[in-house]
Design a protein around this motif. Structure first.
Motif, PDB file in Angstrom:
ATOM      1  N   ALA A  30       0.809  -1.217   0.000  1.00 16.20           N
ATOM      2  CA  ALA A  30       0.000   0.000   0.000  1.00 16.20           C
ATOM      3  C   ALA A  30       0.843   1.268   0.000  1.00 16.20           C
ATOM      4  CB  ALA A  30      -0.938  -0.001   1.215  1.00 16.20           C
ATOM      5  N   VAL A  31       2.036   1.223   0.582  1.00 15.78           N
ATOM      6  CA  VAL A  31       2.873   2.419   0.652  1.00 15.78           C
ATOM      7  C   VAL A  31       3.766   2.538  -0.578  1.00 15.78           C
ATOM      8  CG1 VAL A  31       4.666   3.615   1.966  1.00 15.78           C
ATOM      9  CG2 VAL A  31       2.826   2.408   3.165  1.00 15.78           C
ATOM     10  N   GLN A  32       4.424   1.446  -0.946  1.00 11.60           N
ATOM     11  CA  GLN A  32       5.305   1.439  -2.116  1.00 11.60           C
ATOM     12  C   GLN A  32       4.724   0.488  -3.157  1.00 11.60           C
ATOM     13  OE1 GLN A  32       9.630   1.380  -1.266  1.00 11.60           O
ATOM     14  NE2 GLN A  32       9.049   1.111   0.873  1.00 11.60           N
ATOM     15  N   GLU A  33       4.004   1.041  -4.110  1.00 10.84           N
ATOM     16  CA  GLU A  33       3.296   0.198  -5.067  1.00 10.84           C
ATOM     17  C   GLU A  33       4.222  -0.616  -5.953  1.00 10.84           C
ATOM     18  OE1 GLU A  33       0.064   1.966  -7.251  1.00 10.84           O
ATOM     19  OE2 GLU A  33      -0.521   3.222  -5.554  1.00 10.84           O
ATOM     20  N   LEU A  34       5.492  -0.268  -5.998  1.00  9.90           N
ATOM     21  CA  LEU A  34       6.419  -1.053  -6.820  1.00  9.90           C
ATOM     22  C   LEU A  34       6.825  -2.358  -6.143  1.00  9.90           C
ATOM     23  CD1 LEU A  34       8.760   1.694  -8.337  1.00  9.90           C
ATOM     24  CD2 LEU A  34       6.991   0.365  -9.476  1.00  9.90           C
ATOM     25  N   LEU A  35       6.404  -2.560  -4.893  1.00  8.24           N
ATOM     26  CA  LEU A  35       6.708  -3.795  -4.178  1.00  8.24           C
ATOM     27  C   LEU A  35       5.520  -4.741  -4.257  1.00  8.24           C
ATOM     28  CD1 LEU A  35       8.446  -2.448  -0.932  1.00  8.24           C
ATOM     29  CD2 LEU A  35       9.530  -3.361  -2.992  1.00  8.24           C
ATOM     30  N   ALA A  36       5.753  -5.941  -4.745  1.00  3.54           N
ATOM     31  CA  ALA A  36       4.682  -6.929  -4.829  1.00  3.54           C
ATOM     32  C   ALA A  36       4.531  -7.647  -3.490  1.00  3.54           C
ATOM     33  CB  ALA A  36       4.992  -7.944  -5.924  1.00  3.54           C
ATOM     34  N   VAL A  37       3.278  -7.846  -3.073  1.00  2.00           N
ATOM     35  CA  VAL A  37       3.013  -8.609  -1.850  1.00  2.00           C
ATOM     36  C   VAL A  37       2.223  -9.875  -2.154  1.00  2.00           C
ATOM     37  CG1 VAL A  37       3.095  -6.587  -0.344  1.00  2.00           C
ATOM     38  CG2 VAL A  37       0.914  -7.275  -1.359  1.00  2.00           C
TER      39      VAL A  37
ATOM     40  N   LEU B 221      -9.157   2.528 -23.900  1.00  2.00           N
ATOM     41  CA  LEU B 221      -9.240   3.080 -22.547  1.00  2.00           C
ATOM     42  C   LEU B 221      -7.857   3.340 -21.960  1.00  2.00           C
ATOM     43  CD1 LEU B 221     -12.080   0.922 -20.972  1.00  2.00           C
ATOM     44  CD2 LEU B 221     -12.235   3.174 -22.013  1.00  2.00           C
ATOM     45  N   PRO B 222      -7.509   4.602 -21.671  1.00  2.00           N
ATOM     46  CA  PRO B 222      -6.190   4.884 -21.087  1.00  2.00           C
ATOM     47  C   PRO B 222      -6.020   4.263 -19.709  1.00  2.00           C
ATOM     48  CG  PRO B 222      -7.573   6.868 -21.119  1.00  2.00           C
ATOM     49  CD  PRO B 222      -8.271   5.837 -21.936  1.00  2.00           C
ATOM     50  N   GLU B 223      -7.107   4.191 -18.905  1.00  2.00           N
ATOM     51  CA  GLU B 223      -6.978   3.631 -17.565  1.00  2.00           C
ATOM     52  C   GLU B 223      -6.616   2.149 -17.601  1.00  2.00           C
ATOM     53  OE1 GLU B 223     -11.517   4.367 -18.090  1.00  2.00           O
ATOM     54  OE2 GLU B 223      -9.635   5.136 -18.889  1.00  2.00           O
ATOM     55  N   LEU B 224      -7.071   1.439 -18.622  1.00  2.00           N
ATOM     56  CA  LEU B 224      -6.711   0.024 -18.753  1.00  2.00           C
ATOM     57  C   LEU B 224      -5.229  -0.111 -19.064  1.00  2.00           C
ATOM     58  CD1 LEU B 224      -8.785  -2.655 -20.653  1.00  2.00           C
ATOM     59  CD2 LEU B 224      -6.313  -2.642 -20.760  1.00  2.00           C
ATOM     60  N   GLN B 225      -4.727   0.707 -19.986  1.00  2.00           N
ATOM     61  CA  GLN B 225      -3.307   0.651 -20.341  1.00  2.00           C
ATOM     62  C   GLN B 225      -2.432   1.039 -19.151  1.00  2.00           C
ATOM     63  OE1 GLN B 225      -2.174  -0.576 -23.130  1.00  2.00           O
ATOM     64  NE2 GLN B 225      -4.185  -0.837 -24.051  1.00  2.00           N
ATOM     65  N   LEU B 226      -2.868   2.032 -18.388  1.00  2.00           N
ATOM     66  CA  LEU B 226      -2.112   2.465 -17.208  1.00  2.00           C
ATOM     67  C   LEU B 226      -2.009   1.333 -16.198  1.00  2.00           C
ATOM     68  CD1 LEU B 226      -0.775   4.508 -15.304  1.00  2.00           C
ATOM     69  CD2 LEU B 226      -3.076   5.277 -14.660  1.00  2.00           C
ATOM     70  N   LEU B 227      -3.136   0.714 -15.893  1.00  2.00           N
ATOM     71  CA  LEU B 227      -3.151  -0.350 -14.890  1.00  2.00           C
ATOM     72  C   LEU B 227      -2.319  -1.553 -15.346  1.00  2.00           C
ATOM     73  CD1 LEU B 227      -4.342  -0.761 -12.119  1.00  2.00           C
ATOM     74  CD2 LEU B 227      -6.404  -1.693 -13.172  1.00  2.00           C
ATOM     75  N   ARG B 228      -2.453  -1.894 -16.618  1.00  2.00           N
ATOM     76  CA  ARG B 228      -1.664  -3.023 -17.154  1.00  2.00           C
ATOM     77  C   ARG B 228      -0.168  -2.702 -17.080  1.00  2.00           C
ATOM     78  NH1 ARG B 228      -0.114  -4.818 -22.440  1.00  2.00           N
ATOM     79  NH2 ARG B 228       0.083  -7.088 -22.463  1.00  2.00           N
ATOM     80  N   GLY B 229       0.201  -1.469 -17.424  1.00  2.00           N
ATOM     81  CA  GLY B 229       1.609  -1.076 -17.353  1.00  2.00           C
ATOM     82  C   GLY B 229       2.150  -1.141 -15.940  1.00  2.00           C
ATOM     83  N   LYS B 230       1.347  -0.743 -14.951  1.00  2.00           N
ATOM     84  CA  LYS B 230       1.797  -0.783 -13.563  1.00  2.00           C
ATOM     85  C   LYS B 230       2.026  -2.229 -13.108  1.00  2.00           C
ATOM     86  CE  LYS B 230      -0.266   2.257 -10.749  1.00  2.00           C
ATOM     87  NZ  LYS B 230      -1.311   3.106 -10.152  1.00  2.00           N
ATOM     88  N   CYS B 231       1.127  -3.130 -13.516  1.00  2.00           N
ATOM     89  CA  CYS B 231       1.314  -4.546 -13.185  1.00  2.00           C
ATOM     90  C   CYS B 231       2.603  -5.086 -13.807  1.00  2.00           C
ATOM     91  CB  CYS B 231       0.128  -5.373 -13.680  1.00  2.00           C
ATOM     92  SG  CYS B 231      -1.417  -5.127 -12.784  1.00  2.00           S
ATOM     93  N   LEU B 232       2.820  -4.780 -15.081  1.00  2.00           N
ATOM     94  CA  LEU B 232       3.987  -5.298 -15.793  1.00  2.00           C
ATOM     95  C   LEU B 232       5.285  -4.750 -15.218  1.00  2.00           C
ATOM     96  CD1 LEU B 232       2.597  -5.075 -19.430  1.00  2.00           C
ATOM     97  CD2 LEU B 232       3.114  -7.180 -18.164  1.00  2.00           C
TER      98      LEU B 232
ATOM     99  N   ILE C  88       5.879  -3.873 -12.102  1.00  2.00           N
ATOM    100  CA  ILE C  88       6.165  -4.546 -10.837  1.00  2.00           C
ATOM    101  C   ILE C  88       6.753  -5.929 -11.091  1.00  2.00           C
ATOM    102  CG2 ILE C  88       5.114  -5.487  -8.735  1.00  2.00           C
ATOM    103  CD1 ILE C  88       3.016  -3.206  -9.027  1.00  2.00           C
ATOM    104  N   LYS C  89       6.317  -6.554 -12.175  1.00  2.00           N
ATOM    105  CA  LYS C  89       6.825  -7.888 -12.511  1.00  2.00           C
ATOM    106  C   LYS C  89       8.179  -7.832 -13.225  1.00  2.00           C
ATOM    107  CE  LYS C  89       3.901 -10.888 -14.141  1.00  2.00           C
ATOM    108  NZ  LYS C  89       4.063 -11.962 -13.131  1.00  2.00           N
ATOM    109  N   GLY C  90       8.707  -6.610 -13.411  1.00  2.00           N
ATOM    110  CA  GLY C  90      10.027  -6.476 -14.011  1.00  2.00           C
ATOM    111  C   GLY C  90      10.035  -6.410 -15.517  1.00  2.00           C
ATOM    112  N   GLU C  91       8.860  -6.295 -16.149  1.00  2.00           N
ATOM    113  CA  GLU C  91       8.781  -6.226 -17.610  1.00  2.00           C
ATOM    114  C   GLU C  91       8.745  -4.763 -18.041  1.00  2.00           C
ATOM    115  OE1 GLU C  91       5.812  -8.804 -19.300  1.00  2.00           O
ATOM    116  OE2 GLU C  91       5.906 -10.183 -17.598  1.00  2.00           O
ATOM    117  N   GLU C  92       9.899  -4.092 -17.873  1.00  2.00           N
ATOM    118  CA  GLU C  92       9.956  -2.644 -18.080  1.00  2.00           C
ATOM    119  C   GLU C  92       9.579  -2.226 -19.498  1.00  2.00           C
ATOM    120  OE1 GLU C  92      10.280  -0.474 -15.862  1.00  2.00           O
ATOM    121  OE2 GLU C  92      11.211  -1.452 -14.132  1.00  2.00           O
TER     122      GLU C  92
END
Length: 475
Positions: free
Chosen positions: A303-310, A334-345, A347-351
């Protein structure tokens, strides 16, 4: 029946007396005004609302279907699908020949099609139903027809398209509530009928939710679910309750990041997940996939550092739902879909894949949008690639140059400045390294443009105090 011209004049007089006008194309909704967004984006928003309404139509009670069909017809009209619009209104008229909005809307469509005789016939029919032309039999149910007409118009305000701000959206909803009040006055059936009518309760819950009355919204959803718990028949209540929990979590999350409160209650996410999993079983679709994907994303990150996966499994599940959402033509816009997908990727290291998503999100954002998060995430991801030697100094400089100029053309200056400040504060070391690389490339003007935002922040608060003394040389 009176001659069409005479009937129209009498109809105008009667409307002045009654204080209401049948039909949807005159309502004070942004839908009926000149769109402020580009045609492609306006069409996207219309199609999104229509997609949701088509789902509502499948499961709506018989008494609610005319209100849904009117909106489907209005959206088709503004998408230049006039035959489909005409068919929507005709279907209401066939199923409910006394429906005032159906004849008024048909007259409008026939007018656009240039079929004047048909338009005049609809006006004549409308006049008769409203008590003109001496047809007392037809006028006998006028109060109930008026009540239904106004209730259908009030319902439409909840699905308006094109509001530029929450304040404008609130004004539209308040106008819808006023129409409901008028409907109750004509029909003499007060809110008593709402107590055991889930469709009405669900609509009230949505309005309470938007107006920020979350306790009332939750209570109304619970009332609707006490009456009808089957998600196939009452999925709207589950959706609204899930949105309330997500909104509560995000509100507490923002306060926590600003140091104004403790950690957000992750039980909100669990409750939202439980409700949306019920919905996705019986009513899968773009919006549901996107909503549940968002919930799984927040379940998967710190919740504090979104780049950390829990919770890696939750992140993977988020990507599954986002992929399903992106399979539709609308999902890809939809830009919000692309944003959310990018944030997930990311965190998984797929820069690299994350960068592609953030770029697409910026491209899809409306001009004038205040949603600059995708641009900030793009800068962070580019700097991460550079620090990992995935980008050279020259490649990073070119990317930052191109996308900063794109952002300047797209976002309000004040909002863009806030986003840049957020990125700089969180990545001071990378930004200084970027500045040195850009100077070495002979790009001091770009460096000055980046740091100019810090100079405007106020005389010397935060980590950028004194940065005005930096000298990069050049013109």
């Amino acid at each position: 029946m009176a001659e069409p011209e005479a009937a129209a004049e009498e109809l105008d007089a009667l409307i002045d007396h009654l204080g209401y006008l049948p039909g949807h194309f005159h309502l004070e909704m942004q839908l009926n005004f000149e769109p402020r967004s580009p045609a492609s984006l306006h069409a996207r928003d219309l199609k999104l609302q229509r997609d949701g309404l088509r789902q509502e139509l499948v499961l709506a009670a018989a008494t609610q279907r005319p209100a849904v069909r009117h909106l489907l017809g209005a959206f088709a009209f503004y998408l230049e699908e006039l035959d489909e619009a005409r068919e929507s209104f005709l279907q209401v008229a066939r199923e409910d020949p006394g429906n005032l909005n159906a004849w008024a809307n048909l007259a409008h469509v026939y007018g656009r099609l240039g079929q004047e005789e048909e338009a005049e016939a609809c006006v004549g029919r409308l006049a008769g139903l409203m008590g003109l032309a001496g047809d007392r039999g037809a006028a006998g149910d006028t109060p109930l027809r008026a009540a239904r007409c106004l209730a259908e118009q009030g319902y439409a305000h909840g699905f308006d398209v094109g509001c530029a701000s929450p304040e404008e959206r609130a004004r539209v909803l308040e106008a819808g509530i006023e129409l409901y009040d008028k409907a109750l006055g004509h029909g003499q059936q007060a809110i008593e009928i709402a107590k055991d009518k889930p469709p009405i309760l669900n609509h009230l819950a949505k309005i309470f939710h938007f107006l920020g009355k979350q306790d009332m919204a939750i209570g109304t959803c619970n009332m609707a679910l006490d009456i009808l718990r089957d998600p196939e028949l009452n999925w709207q209540a589950y959706c609204t309750r899930a949105k309330i929990h997500v909104r509560a979590y995000l509100h507490d999350l923002e306060r926590s990041k600003m140091g104004l409160g403790g950690m957000p209650d992750r039980n909100h996410l669990a409750c939202a997940k439980a409700d949306l999993e019920e919905v996705v079983k019986v009513c899968p679709g773009l919006k549901t996939y996107l909503d549940i994907g968002q919930v799984y994303y927040y379940m998967g990150v710190d919740a504090v550092q979104e780049l950390l996966a829990v919770d890696e499994a939750a992140l993977n599940q988020a990507l599954v739902f986002l992929a399903k959402a992106g399979e539709s033509e609308l999902g890809a816009t939809l830009p919000e879909l692309q944003l959310l997908r990018g944030k997930c990727l990311r965190i998984k290291g797929e820069e690299a894949n994350a960068v592609a998503c953030f770029k697409r999100a910026v491209e899809l954002d409306d001009a004038g949008s205040s949603h600059t998060e995708a641009f900030g995430c793009l800068l962070e991801a580019l700097m991460a690639q550079w620090s990992q030697a995935q980008l050279s100094d020259g490649e990073l400089g070119s990317e930052v140059d191109a996308w900063l100029r794109c952002a300047q053309d797209k976002y309000p200056a004040a909002r863009l400045r806030q986003e840049l400040q957020r990125v700089w504060r969180g990545h001071t070391g990378e930004v200084l390294g970027l500045a040195r690389a850009l100077v070495a490339q002979g790009r001091p003007a770009l460096v000055r443009l980046l740091f100019e935002t810090m100079a405007r922040e106020g005389e010397g608060t935060g980590p950028w105090r004194g940065r005005r003394a930096f000298s990069f040389g050049g013109p």
